[in-house]
Design a protein around this motif. Structure first.
Motif, PDB file in Angstrom:
ATOM      1  N   GLY A 419       0.783  -1.230   0.000  1.00 54.03           N
ATOM      2  CA  GLY A 419       0.000   0.000   0.000  1.00 54.03           C
ATOM      3  C   GLY A 419       0.813   1.277   0.000  1.00 54.03           C
ATOM      4  N   SER A 420       2.115   1.195   0.282  1.00 50.95           N
ATOM      5  CA  SER A 420       2.942   2.403   0.334  1.00 50.95           C
ATOM      6  C   SER A 420       3.524   2.779  -1.014  1.00 50.95           C
ATOM      7  N   GLY A 421       3.067   2.125  -2.078  1.00 48.92           N
ATOM      8  CA  GLY A 421       3.542   2.482  -3.408  1.00 48.92           C
ATOM      9  C   GLY A 421       3.945   1.313  -4.267  1.00 48.92           C
ATOM     10  N   GLU A 422       3.882   0.091  -3.723  1.00 52.75           N
ATOM     11  CA  GLU A 422       4.274  -1.091  -4.478  1.00 52.75           C
ATOM     12  C   GLU A 422       3.078  -1.787  -5.127  1.00 52.75           C
ATOM     13  N   ASP A 423       1.896  -1.180  -5.067  1.00 50.64           N
ATOM     14  CA  ASP A 423       0.698  -1.783  -5.638  1.00 50.64           C
ATOM     15  C   ASP A 423       0.724  -1.669  -7.155  1.00 50.64           C
ATOM     16  N   PHE A 424      -0.096  -2.470  -7.817  1.00 47.18           N
ATOM     17  CA  PHE A 424      -0.237  -2.441  -9.271  1.00 47.18           C
ATOM     18  C   PHE A 424      -1.565  -3.098  -9.614  1.00 47.18           C
ATOM     19  N   PRO A 425      -2.107  -2.866 -10.816  1.00 49.42           N
ATOM     20  CA  PRO A 425      -3.397  -3.465 -11.162  1.00 49.42           C
ATOM     21  C   PRO A 425      -3.314  -4.991 -11.225  1.00 49.42           C
ATOM     22  N   LEU A 426      -4.381  -5.655 -10.840  1.00 49.62           N
ATOM     23  CA  LEU A 426      -4.426  -7.112 -10.932  1.00 49.62           C
ATOM     24  C   LEU A 426      -4.297  -7.592 -12.370  1.00 49.62           C
ATOM     25  N   SER A 427      -4.686  -6.764 -13.318  1.00 54.07           N
ATOM     26  CA  SER A 427      -4.549  -7.138 -14.733  1.00 54.07           C
ATOM     27  C   SER A 427      -3.093  -7.274 -15.144  1.00 54.07           C
ATOM     28  N   ARG A 428      -2.165  -6.794 -14.315  1.00 57.79           N
ATOM     29  CA  ARG A 428      -0.743  -6.882 -14.630  1.00 57.79           C
ATOM     30  C   ARG A 428      -0.023  -7.969 -13.833  1.00 57.79           C
ATOM     31  N   PHE A 429      -0.751  -8.662 -12.969  1.00 55.52           N
ATOM     32  CA  PHE A 429      -0.116  -9.708 -12.169  1.00 55.52           C
ATOM     33  C   PHE A 429       0.073 -10.974 -13.002  1.00 55.52           C
ATOM     34  N   LEU A 430       1.327 -11.428 -13.102  1.00 56.86           N
ATOM     35  CA  LEU A 430       1.622 -12.680 -13.782  1.00 56.86           C
ATOM     36  C   LEU A 430       2.103 -13.756 -12.810  1.00 56.86           C
ATOM     37  N   GLY A 431       2.922 -13.373 -11.851  1.00 55.52           N
ATOM     38  CA  GLY A 431       3.441 -14.343 -10.908  1.00 55.52           C
ATOM     39  C   GLY A 431       4.135 -13.638  -9.767  1.00 55.52           C
ATOM     40  N   ARG A 432       4.353 -14.366  -8.681  1.00 54.50           N
ATOM     41  CA  ARG A 432       4.951 -13.789  -7.483  1.00 54.50           C
ATOM     42  C   ARG A 432       6.459 -13.752  -7.609  1.00 54.50           C
ATOM     43  N   THR A 433       7.023 -12.568  -7.429  1.00 53.17           N
ATOM     44  CA  THR A 433       8.467 -12.392  -7.441  1.00 53.17           C
ATOM     45  C   THR A 433       8.959 -11.583  -6.245  1.00 53.17           C
ATOM     46  N   SER A 434       8.051 -11.084  -5.400  1.00 49.41           N
ATOM     47  CA  SER A 434       8.417 -10.228  -4.284  1.00 49.41           C
ATOM     48  C   SER A 434       7.268 -10.214  -3.288  1.00 49.41           C
ATOM     49  N   PRO A 435       7.493  -9.693  -2.077  1.00 48.38           N
ATOM     50  CA  PRO A 435       6.382  -9.607  -1.119  1.00 48.38           C
ATOM     51  C   PRO A 435       5.199  -8.807  -1.646  1.00 48.38           C
ATOM     52  N   SER A 436       5.454  -7.710  -2.358  1.00 44.02           N
ATOM     53  CA  SER A 436       4.340  -6.887  -2.841  1.00 44.02           C
ATOM     54  C   SER A 436       3.541  -7.608  -3.918  1.00 44.02           C
TER      55      SER A 436
END
Length: 770
Positions: A419-436
């Motif tokens: 929530g401090s700036g590492e968010d992004f749209p769900l349409s751009r999520f492909l896979g987990r690479t970091s905590p955010s």
């Protein structure tokens, strides 16, 4: 000084929610080979572990008929006609599939596999086409009949400029090659945000790990194919893959594993090792375990749990679409879900909660991710949905309170890590690479499905998911396909659904809500309570429950918040006691600072951290401090010696301290130690610690009242603590993300707590005279 009490028991070693949210590997479209990622579920009633009988790796060693178990009432409203209509599916092929007869020989001592593939084409492939294999291939030979077929091989592509024969003639090609697979394995990893560790293919004496993306077997783009696979390996080495098991047998001093794979499997992974195989008869599909001998005692527990999870998801979503399910042990840390099997590292497999948590998540991927496929260009929805139907739903089934806690944990993780700036749209999520990426792609996505379920109601929501599964099995599916199903089957107003999906899928962020302008007035008939629900920033269209609590009970309203604010009023005959918006946490939102306890995740999410090393720490502990920072995703933080740190160094920054500071340093560097934290040279304690024994290291995080909005943390090993013990604790701290303080003894967690939250902008307490 009373030391922190500890109970060194592996049952409490890692919080299951945090381990699941931080460890397991997810799908990584567009390469389906990587499988799908990893629930907290009480053991199913009536299921007891089955003792593992002695046997050899070639024969089933466990056989048991599985018993049905109880499911929640909402599942049964979806049976009968709904199930019949939704599950009358059969995959449709655009054209008949090709056929591969694939013969593979594993040579572990040479880190090599040799491949011979006979490809029978069902239709003419065209004048020119390509076959894709590993770029590491050598001794590549391609024949049509007895004649060598002209081709070129470069960068993993075998290019055939001209297809032999006429288009009307059947075509069969023979391809052979060898390749070395030697990706380096992770050595004592401290971070699990990318659990594949970059390994796509490796063959070692302990076994083989080959993802489809490694190119270990031939693939022809745009053409579906069934595969008959024979894997020959040194005697006792068994191979496992997707598809139907034909047989395992010992032959001429080697072990042969034979599998039949349907064309619906897009990417084929291969695992091999010195496995002891267990089996369980469910009456529908066989369930297997392939465990190393030292883990074989765990087989019965995993077989029963797998059968339970398969039964649950069949009733919830529809018939299981594969020919078996196997739980397979890997020789390095992984948590993969492939079509019809999951691959878990030894260190994961032995954790006592995994059969009821991560395994459940991987089984659910048989429906979402490996059953209904992800259309990667629109975003990976399957991790959020799988998290919701496995991890979250098991908590909700356990109790409403556990479901509420899970939803709050998602919001706390989001606020701390994204929530401090590492968010992004769900349409751009492909896979987990970091905590955010994890908290967005798993947690926020799961919460979106929860809000849809709340909007449609149970029957329409689950019926819509069943329809998607029935209609789109083995087809790439997008967020938009879900929107259409929820409108067409779930009866959701199309315009409202379109706005919902736009604000939650296409946009980043979350609403920030607050109750303002509350007025209360007493009259002859009772009390009038008025106020406004306000959201800052770009407005979301929301439906927010607002409750007024009084001595006579609770009055409820649902406020439609379309713009920046919406007013509400309550008339109650009883004296008001408390006004609260979204009391059960059904709306995804950005928590206010006072709602977020200082936790391990708070430090992981820090964007400006200074690390201070105590002057008393010896040189060995300095390397452990680096290990701790790396595991907390803060490996780039500069380390400053205690005797060199100045107030200006920490102004406006978060601080993490390692070791036992001098009293004067402790006073100005860590001025706030809440909740009864007490530190001394030979011990520590804090309120909320429980258990027996003594701890040798403590990690605690505090909000710093002297530096508003900043955090202070300390990792405090006792004087004389063994370096191995402290290093083990440093590696594990990252898995306790939701906790404010955790202590360890000999590297084993023995107590943990979360500082209480007592304030919220969505709560108004009416105290004193009104």
């Amino acid at each position: 000084m009373v030391r922190s009490p500890c109970a060194a028991t592996e049952e409490r070693e890692v919080d299951a929610f945090e381990w699941r949210m931080s460890y397991h590997r997810i799908s990584a479209p567009p390469d389906r080979s990587d499988g799908s990622e990893s629930s907290i579920l009480s053991p199913s009633p009536g299921l007891n572990p089955v003792p593992l009988e002695k046997g050899n790796a070639m024969n089933p060693v466990i056989t048991k008929v599985y018993r049905m178990h109880r499911l929640p009432a909402f599942v049964f409203v979806l049976t009968g006609a709904i199930l019949t209509a939704a599950f009358a599916f059969s995959p449709v092929e655009a054209s008949p599939p090709d056929r591969h007869r694939l013969l593979v020989q594993l040579r572990p001592q040479e880190k090599t596999l040799a491949v011979r593939d006979e490809i029978q084409f069902s239709s003419h492939p065209g004048d020119a086409f390509s076959i894709h294999i590993t770029p590491k291939a050598r001794r590549v030979s391609l024949r049509a009949g007895v004649s060598e077929l002209p081709h070129s091989f470069q960068a993993g592509q075998i290019f055939i400029p001209q297809t032999p024969g006429s288009p009307a003639d059947p075509l069969t090609l023979s391809l052979s090659y060898e390749a070395v697979f030697d990706d380096p394995l992770p050595d004592d990893p401290v971070s699990f945000d990318n659990p594949g560790f970059g390994v796509t293919g490796t063959i070692v004496p302990e076994g083989a790990f080959l993802l489809a993306g490694s190119g270990w077997y031939p693939r022809i783009a745009g053409r579906s194919a069934s595969v008959y696979l024979e894997v020959s390996a040194p005697r006792g080495i068994t191979a496992v893959t997707s598809g139907r098991l034909i047989r395992h047998e010992d032959l001429d001093g080697r072990t042969l594993s034979v599998w039949e794979i349907e064309p619906t499997v897009e990417g084929l992974a291969l695992s091999a090792g010195p496995y002891v195989r267990g089996s369980l008869e469910t009456g529908k599909v066989p369930v297997y375990t392939y465990f190393f001998p030292q883990s074989a005692r765990l087989s019965g527990r995993y077989l029963e749990a797998t059968a339970s999870h398969l039964e649950f998801f069949e009733l919830l979503h529809g018939p299981y679409a594969f020919s078996k399910f196997s739980v397979v042990e890997n020789f390095f840390p992984t948590g993969y879900g492939f079509p019809s099997y999951t691959l878990l590292g030894t260190s994961v497999l032995s954790l006592p909660f995994i059969p009821d948590t991560s395994l459940r998540h991987e089984v659910a991927h048989s429906w979402w991710g490996n059953g209904v496929l992800v259309a990667p260009e629109s975003g990976n929805w399957c991790e959020g949905l799988t998290t919701y139907v496995s991890d979250y739903l098991s908590q909700e089934r356990s109790s409403p309170g556990e479901g509420l806690l899970y939803r709050r944990q998602i919001l706390q993780e989001y606020a701390s890590l994204a929530g401090s700036g590492e968010d992004f749209p769900l349409s751009r999520f492909l896979g987990r690479t970091s905590p955010s990426t994890r908290v967005v792609g798993y947690g926020k996505s799961a919460f979106v499905f929860h809000m849809i379920r709340r909007r449609l109601g149970d029957e329409r929501f689950w019926k819509s998911l069943q329809r998607i599964y029935g209609d789109r099995l083995f087809q790439e599916t997008s967020w938009d396909d879900f929107r259409k199903a929820f409108t067409e089957t779930g009866g959701w107003d199309p315009r409202e659904a379109a706005r919902f999906f736009d604000q939650w899928i296409q946009q980043a962020g979350a609403p920030r809500l607050e109750i303002q302008d509350v007025h209360i007035k007493e009259g002859d008939a009772g009390w009038l309570v008025e106020g406004s629900l306000v959201q800052a920033g770009k407005p979301y269209a929301l439906r927010v429950p607002v409750h007024l609590e009084s001595g006579g009970g609770t009055e409820r309203q649902t406020i439609r918040l379309e713009g920046g604010s919406a007013s509400f009023s309550f008339n109650t005959p009883n004296r008001p006691e408390r006004l609260v918006a979204d009391p059960e946490t059904h709306v995804f939102r950005h928590l206010a600072p006072q709602e977020i306890p200082a936790t391990v995740n708070s430090i992981k999410g820090s964007r400006d951290l200074v690390a201070v090393l105590a002057a008393s720490a010896d040189s060995g502990f300095e390397s452990i401090f680096g290990l701790l920072l790396e595991s907390l995703n803060q490996g780039r933080a500069a380390v400053v010696q205690e005797d060199r740190v100045k107030p200006s160094d920490i102004q406006g920054r978060d601080v993490i301290f390692f070791g036992r500071p001098r009293p004067a340093t402790l006073q100005w560097l860590l001025p706030s130690k809440p909740n009864g934290i007490r530190l001394s040279a030979d011990g520590f304690s804090y309120d909320g610690a429980a258990g027996e024994g003594s701890g040798d290291s403590l990690f605690a995080v505090f909000k710093d009242p002297e530096r508003k909005g900043r955090l202070s943390a300390i990792f405090y090993p006792l004087e004389g603590a063994a370096s191995d013990s402290v290093a083990t604790a440093a590696r594990k701290i990252t898995h306790y993300g939701k906790f404010s303080a955790v202590s360890f003894a000999d590297g084993t967690n023995c107590s943990k707590t979360i500082w209480p939250v007592t304030e919220s902008p969505l709560i108004v307490n009416f105290k004193g005279p009104l």
